[in-house]
Design a protein around this motif. Structure first.
Motif, PDB file in Angstrom:
ATOM      1  N   PRO A 163      -0.808  10.973  -4.743  1.00 24.26           N
ATOM      2  CA  PRO A 163      -1.937  10.054  -4.512  1.00 24.26           C
ATOM      3  C   PRO A 163      -1.872   8.865  -5.480  1.00 24.26           C
ATOM      4  N   PRO A 164      -2.564   7.781  -5.146  1.00 27.75           N
ATOM      5  CA  PRO A 164      -2.452   6.570  -5.966  1.00 27.75           C
ATOM      6  C   PRO A 164      -2.832   6.781  -7.433  1.00 27.75           C
ATOM      7  N   GLU A 165      -3.879   7.624  -7.663  1.00 24.32           N
ATOM      8  CA  GLU A 165      -4.323   7.753  -9.057  1.00 24.32           C
ATOM      9  C   GLU A 165      -3.295   8.464  -9.923  1.00 24.32           C
ATOM     10  N   PHE A 172      -6.572  -6.771  -5.500  1.00 28.85           N
ATOM     11  CA  PHE A 172      -6.728  -7.086  -4.080  1.00 28.85           C
ATOM     12  C   PHE A 172      -7.104  -8.543  -3.867  1.00 28.85           C
ATOM     13  N   SER A 229       1.823   1.654  -3.704  1.00 26.23           N
ATOM     14  CA  SER A 229       0.730   2.123  -4.563  1.00 26.23           C
ATOM     15  C   SER A 229       0.238   3.504  -4.145  1.00 26.23           C
ATOM     16  N   GLY A 230       0.598   3.958  -2.943  1.00 26.05           N
ATOM     17  CA  GLY A 230       0.205   5.300  -2.534  1.00 26.05           C
ATOM     18  C   GLY A 230      -1.054   5.337  -1.697  1.00 26.05           C
ATOM     19  N   LEU A 231      -1.612   4.165  -1.373  1.00 23.94           N
ATOM     20  CA  LEU A 231      -2.789   4.141  -0.495  1.00 23.94           C
ATOM     21  C   LEU A 231      -2.394   4.570   0.909  1.00 23.94           C
ATOM     22  N   ASN A 275       0.813  -1.212   0.000  1.00 22.79           N
ATOM     23  CA  ASN A 275       0.000   0.000   0.000  1.00 22.79           C
ATOM     24  C   ASN A 275       0.848   1.263   0.000  1.00 22.79           C
ATOM     25  N   ALA A 329      -1.083  -0.179 -10.749  1.00 26.54           N
ATOM     26  CA  ALA A 329      -2.397  -0.788 -10.532  1.00 26.54           C
ATOM     27  C   ALA A 329      -2.261  -1.784  -9.402  1.00 26.54           C
ATOM     28  N   GLN A 330      -3.369  -2.071  -8.757  1.00 26.05           N
ATOM     29  CA  GLN A 330      -3.310  -3.002  -7.635  1.00 26.05           C
ATOM     30  C   GLN A 330      -4.502  -3.951  -7.698  1.00 26.05           C
TER      31      GLN A 330
END
Lengths: 356, 292
Positions: A77-79, A87, A56-58, A53, A84-85
């Motif tokens: 930020p993630p976007e 889950f 990915s920037g979460l 996380n 891509a992630q």
């Protein structure tokens, strides 16, 4: 984007971390090379998902920097990251069709509709769901849903790395195999960097070029599957990789010998004197011999695993396992011989090298 | 697989059937019995057939009350459902704020209907009520006993104050059950706040919203106590809902036959509308192509 650099990142879910136990992820310095497949292996709660996380920037790390190539993305930020992630549980947008699910990340990024159409159609072909494009995603099976989650990552042209967080946990065993080979194939074809979190060592070892083993918030070893097998850098890696795991025995080490109770075990190199050390040897490198040849043991049990047998023996009260062939005779009075070149020495659970 | 078939299983549902019979079926049948007969007291009944039903369906008074009911329920749903969702979205997800908010939300639900009515009746009074006095000081002469609009506003605000919490609590329960991965995936997919609401939160709230809409519709359609306490159905007949009319007819005028006929019609309307709500809300979003 080229490679992903983790520069001294650490993370705590507490606002004011005190002791070591407050850190979900202790300091990690690591470089993920572009286009490689990595497996992130470790038991539950070891910080794998936290690390993922952070990439990915979460999550934003409490300390340290994350670089994609040369640019610092720590606060992005993630976007905004080219990542891509996927889950553990398939995430699909229930009310949308399969097509719209795949188009969602593109439409959010204001990609022209004509391009959305071509990209989504190509992705439907790749994940083999063309005939279900108009179906509501909610009505598909778990593995199809997980393919959609994967497709939503791959459909973006800017994605250079895909992070997988135990993506096959909820998939049926036979579909697991199919998805795994499809994933491997996609990785070869697209060349994205792949970081794959799992606690299943078979999955990790068959998938990855390099394996990262985590334990209690720390990266304890980074290496090829062979390195993990032959030279575990931490006793945990020894236990965790291989079945049965490495034999770890308390011993004192001095020079070229380890002393375990009244027994002397020869080592391949000369070590610093250490009274409370451990020696580790894989069951594959333990030979069962007649009494008198090696360390005296009592054989407790023999388990037949099909292609080989596991001999569970007791040495000075410690359990020692040995792997023997199907047709090898087992002597009534047995002893064990360790291959000196394969005996590793550990102090404080960490591997120590012999003196040069 | 062949299902086992055993009639003895009926014994297992017998307690429920008995309970429901006493609590619902027998009273309902009594009402049906009244609705087809006429009486002048002394327990003497005459067969009336469908006379009362015809009378009710032709009565202007009935249609006017029914119209008021429909308008009232529509306004209540239009305010309470969006407001409830909005409040639930704004509530904190963790920390000390959670129990505080939950208790605050639960408080109005614990207050009996007639107490709510009394509170608002006093609160809105122009001579001694806090609200009425303050509004009067601003030059707004708020008077629910004489102005029909003010009466309506009072009844609606009272119901919103009393029952929005129910929608909030249901929606909050729905929201906290959405796994984090959905929000995380949406962030990675670059979804806007609105898209997260539209494609994740709202679909996941569908089931609790169905319950909320049904409960609020049925309850608001049966509104009785609050307008009875605050406005008594007035001024004039402007806040006379079906239930108020029904009680006037049955207990005030002791017209058991017409009242019973009206009850049954009232009951059937609620049943039919609830069925429509249920069907519409469970059918939307189904896969038409596969018919599942």
């Amino acid at each position: 984007m080229s490679r992903i650099v983790l520069d001294g990142i650490a993370h705590s879910y507490r606002s004011n971390p005190q002791g070591a136990a407050d850190w979900a992820l202790k300091e990690v310095n690591h470089v993920w090379e572009d286009g490689q497949a990595y497996a992130l292996l470790g038991p539950s709660g070891c910080g794998k998902t936290t690390l993922l996380n952070l990439i990915s920037g979460l999550l934003t790390p409490s300390r340290g920097r994350i670089l994609f190539g040369d640019s610092d993305v720590t606060d992005m930020p993630p976007e905004a990251r080219n990542i891509a992630q996927v889950f553990q549980f398939p995430v699909i947008y229930d009310t949308m069709s399969v097509f719209d699910n795949l188009a969602f990340p593109l439409r959010n990024r204001r990609v022209p509709e004509a391009e959305v159409r071509t990209r989504v159609e190509e992705m439907l072909r790749i994940i083999d769901l063309q005939d279900k494009a108009k179906r509501k995603a909610a009505n598909l099976s778990a593995d199809e849903k997980q393919k959609i989650s994967l497709g939503r990552g791959l459909v973006r042209s800017d994605v250079n790395a895909i992070l997988f967080d135990e993506p096959l946990t909820v998939i049926d065993p036979h579909m697991k195999w199919v998805l795994r080979s499809q994933l491997k194939h996609l990785h070869k074809r697209f060349g994205f960097t792949m970081i794959y979190v799992t606690h299943d060592q078979t999955e990790a070892l068959t998938f990855a070029d390099k394996v990262v083993v985590m334990y209690e918030g720390e990266v304890v070893q980074f290496g090829t599957p062979e390195e993990l097998f032959e030279k575990p850098r931490h006793t945990f890696v020894g236990y965790f990789i291989g079945s049965p795991g490495m034999n770890v025995l308390p011993a004192s080490v001095d020079g070229r010998e380890a002393i375990l109770g009244g027994n002397r075990i020869s080592l391949s190199g000369s070590y610093e004197r250490a009274v409370t050390a451990e020696i580790g040897v894989r069951p594959e490198f333990v030979r069962v011999a007649r009494a008198g040849e090696g360390l005296p043991v009592q054989i407790r049990r023999v388990e037949d695993l099909g292609r080989f047998r596991v001999v569970r023996a007791s040495l000075e009260g410690h359990e020692v396992n040995a792997v023997v062939g199907e047709d090898q005779e087992l002597p009534a009075e047995a002893s064990l011989v360790f291959d000196p070149a394969r005996v590793n020495v550990y102090v404080d659970s960490h591997l120590v090298e012999p003196r040069a | 697989m062949e299902k086992p078939w055993n009639n003895k299983a009926w014994f297992l549902v017998l307690p429920v059937i008995v309970l429901v019979a006493f609590s619902a079926i027998i009273p309902l049948m009594t009402v049906v019995n009244y609705s087809v007969q006429d009486t002048f007291g002394n327990n003497v009944f005459f067969w009336a057939g469908t006379e009362w039903f015809e009378e009710t369906l032709q009565s202007e008074r009935f249609w006017a009350a029914l119209g008021r009911n429909l308008v009232f329920s529509f306004i209540i749903l239009a305010i309470e459902v969006p407001l409830g969702i909005a409040v639930a979205l704004a509530m904190p997800r963790k920390g000390i704020g959670v129990p505080v908010c939950l208790v605050l939300m639960a408080l109005p639900l614990l207050i009996p209907w007639n107490v709510v009515g009394t509170i608002w009746q006093v609160f809105g009074r122009i001579d001694i009520g806090l609200l009425g006095r303050v509004l009067a000081d601003f030059g707004i002469y708020y008077n629910y006993t004489q102005n029909p609009l003010h009466a309506w506003i009072t009844v609606i605000v009272m119901d919103v104050w009393h029952w929005t919490s129910l929608v909030v609590l249901l929606c909050y329960a729905g929201l906290v059950s959405i796994p984090d991965a959905y929000y995380q995936a949406a962030r990675i997919d670059g979804a806007s706040r609105w898209a997260v609401f539209r494609y994740i939160q709202l679909p996941k709230l569908k089931h609790v919203l169905l319950i909320a809409v049904l409960l609020r519709f049925m309850d608001s359609f049966m509104i009785y106590t609050e307008p009875f306490v605050v406005t008594g159905g007035g001024p004039g007949n402007t806040t006379t809902f079906l239930s108020i009319d029904l009680v006037k007819m049955a207990i005030g005028q002791f017209d058991l036959g017409p009242a019973a006929a009206m009850s049954i019609i009232y009951f059937l309307i609620i049943l039919a509308l609830s069925y429509v709500f249920y069907t519409v809300m469970t059918q939307t979003g189904r896969d038409r192509e596969t018919g599942r």
